[in-house]
Design a protein around this motif. Structure first.
Motif, PDB file in Angstrom:
ATOM      1  N   MET A 137      49.234  78.778  32.137  1.00 48.74           N
ATOM      2  CA  MET A 137      50.300  78.388  33.048  1.00 48.74           C
ATOM      3  C   MET A 137      50.950  79.586  33.735  1.00 48.74           C
ATOM      4  SD  MET A 137      50.185  75.171  33.050  1.00 48.74           S
ATOM      5  CE  MET A 137      51.627  74.878  34.047  1.00 48.74           C
ATOM      6  N   THR A 169      55.578  63.307  29.772  1.00 44.70           N
ATOM      7  CA  THR A 169      55.008  64.388  28.974  1.00 44.70           C
ATOM      8  C   THR A 169      55.168  64.107  27.487  1.00 44.70           C
ATOM      9  OG1 THR A 169      55.498  65.988  30.720  1.00 44.70           O
ATOM     10  CG2 THR A 169      55.035  66.875  28.558  1.00 44.70           C
ATOM     11  N   THR A 174      52.094  63.747  24.981  1.00 39.56           N
ATOM     12  CA  THR A 174      52.026  64.532  23.747  1.00 39.56           C
ATOM     13  C   THR A 174      51.644  63.653  22.566  1.00 39.56           C
ATOM     14  OG1 THR A 174      53.668  66.138  24.515  1.00 39.56           O
ATOM     15  CG2 THR A 174      53.377  65.940  22.139  1.00 39.56           C
ATOM     16  N   LEU A 218      46.743  72.755  34.595  1.00 42.01           N
ATOM     17  CA  LEU A 218      47.778  71.967  35.256  1.00 42.01           C
ATOM     18  C   LEU A 218      47.178  70.716  35.881  1.00 42.01           C
ATOM     19  CD1 LEU A 218      50.694  71.626  36.285  1.00 42.01           C
ATOM     20  CD2 LEU A 218      50.048  73.017  38.278  1.00 42.01           C
ATOM     21  N   THR A 266      46.585  68.139  33.274  1.00 46.90           N
ATOM     22  CA  THR A 266      47.858  67.617  32.786  1.00 46.90           C
ATOM     23  C   THR A 266      48.420  66.577  33.741  1.00 46.90           C
ATOM     24  OG1 THR A 266      48.370  69.715  31.678  1.00 46.90           O
ATOM     25  CG2 THR A 266      50.204  68.221  32.092  1.00 46.90           C
ATOM     26  N   LEU A 289      49.190  62.640  33.137  1.00 45.47           N
ATOM     27  CA  LEU A 289      50.545  62.104  33.326  1.00 45.47           C
ATOM     28  C   LEU A 289      50.506  60.865  34.210  1.00 45.47           C
ATOM     29  CD1 LEU A 289      52.765  65.290  33.858  1.00 45.47           C
ATOM     30  CD2 LEU A 289      52.602  63.853  31.820  1.00 45.47           C
ATOM     31  N   ARG A 309      57.115  71.980  27.130  1.00 48.00           N
ATOM     32  CA  ARG A 309      56.171  70.962  26.661  1.00 48.00           C
ATOM     33  C   ARG A 309      54.830  71.064  27.384  1.00 48.00           C
ATOM     34  NH1 ARG A 309      59.830  65.526  25.551  1.00 48.00           N
ATOM     35  NH2 ARG A 309      61.153  66.491  23.964  1.00 48.00           N
ATOM     36  N   ILE A 310      54.861  71.376  28.668  1.00 46.01           N
ATOM     37  CA  ILE A 310      53.608  71.538  29.399  1.00 46.01           C
ATOM     38  C   ILE A 310      52.824  72.730  28.853  1.00 46.01           C
ATOM     39  CG2 ILE A 310      52.605  72.157  31.630  1.00 46.01           C
ATOM     40  CD1 ILE A 310      54.765  70.479  32.964  1.00 46.01           C
ATOM     41  N   THR A 328      49.018  72.553  27.090  1.00 50.47           N
ATOM     42  CA  THR A 328      47.855  73.273  27.611  1.00 50.47           C
ATOM     43  C   THR A 328      47.401  74.398  26.693  1.00 50.47           C
ATOM     44  OG1 THR A 328      49.299  74.709  28.947  1.00 50.47           O
ATOM     45  CG2 THR A 328      48.421  72.735  30.006  1.00 50.47           C
TER      46      THR A 328
END
Length: 229
Positions: free
Chosen positions: A32, A119, A123, A137, A140, A144, A204-205, A209
């Protein structure tokens, strides 16, 4: 690589706060760290400075001071939206405006609070093995969007004369960050909330990842969200 686009009304308060908080959380040596985070405004006049309260909320570090003095508001364009891998808005009205600007971005556009809720759902899905762990990303955001339908649509309360007799307290949308520029107390709350929610989402992201989902729920930011959600 990738780009996160933050959109609010004027790009002088909520959006730059979220931009700074996400940049702070993404920094490091993980995947990230290569993601660009930028902010724009739907009605930004252009080249306006960050508001004083927002600048103060970022703290007194060299990173915060550098960000505050260099930030200039910019109006969002369709090209900005189309290039972004993830679009986060302060309010639902902003989310709708972004999608009208670039319909192709519908599946990757969320309010900030909506993204945080999703998120959390993702999780749990990753922990249980029902969803693969995202490595980037792009992955993710795609996941989402997939779990978007797994939570009920949270509607803002209706301001009726029967249930909302105190007109001093505005009806609050649970998926929106309030714009409090017309009220000092609301403005302070808005800046605090934007900063803390963005920190939690960014953390959290990164955990998702970088395969650290086991520790999600024990950080100070997660404690703040449970107390203020």
């Amino acid at each position: 690589m990738g780009t996160v686009l933050i959109v609010d009304g004027s790009d002088v308060c909520r959006a730059p706060i979220i931009e700074f908080a996400l940049q702070k959380q993404f920094a490091g040596d993980g995947s990230m760290a290569e993601v660009d985070v930028v902010s724009r405004g739907l009605e930004a006049a252009g080249q306006a400075l960050i508001c004083d309260l927002a600048a103060g909320r970022l703290g007194t570090s060299l990173r915060a001071a550098t960000f505050s003095v260099s930030h200039r508001s910019r109006r969002v364009t369709a090209e900005d939206v189309e290039r972004a891998d993830l679009v986060l808005t302060a309010e639902r009205a902003h989310r709708s405006a972004v999608v009208r600007l670039a319909p192709i971005a519908r599946g990757r556009t969320f309010t900030l609070k909506e993204a945080l809720v999703l998120t959390s759902v993702l999780t749990d899905e990753v922990r249980s093995g029902r969803s693969p762990r995202p490595l980037t990303l792009l992955e993710t955001v795609a996941l989402l969007d997939e779990v978007r339908g797994s939570i009920p649509l949270i509607e803002p309360p209706m301001a009726t004369s029967v249930f909302h007799r105190d007109r001093a307290l505005p009806a609050s949308d649970p998926l929106a960050l309030t714009d409090g520029h017309d009220d000092a107390a609301l403005h302070r709350h808005a800046t605090d909330e934007a900063y803390q929610v963005a920190l939690t989402l960014g953390s959290r992201i990164v955990d998702l990842t970088e395969d650290r989902v086991a520790r999600i729920g024990s950080t100070p930011n997660d404690w703040w969200w449970r107390q203020h959600a």
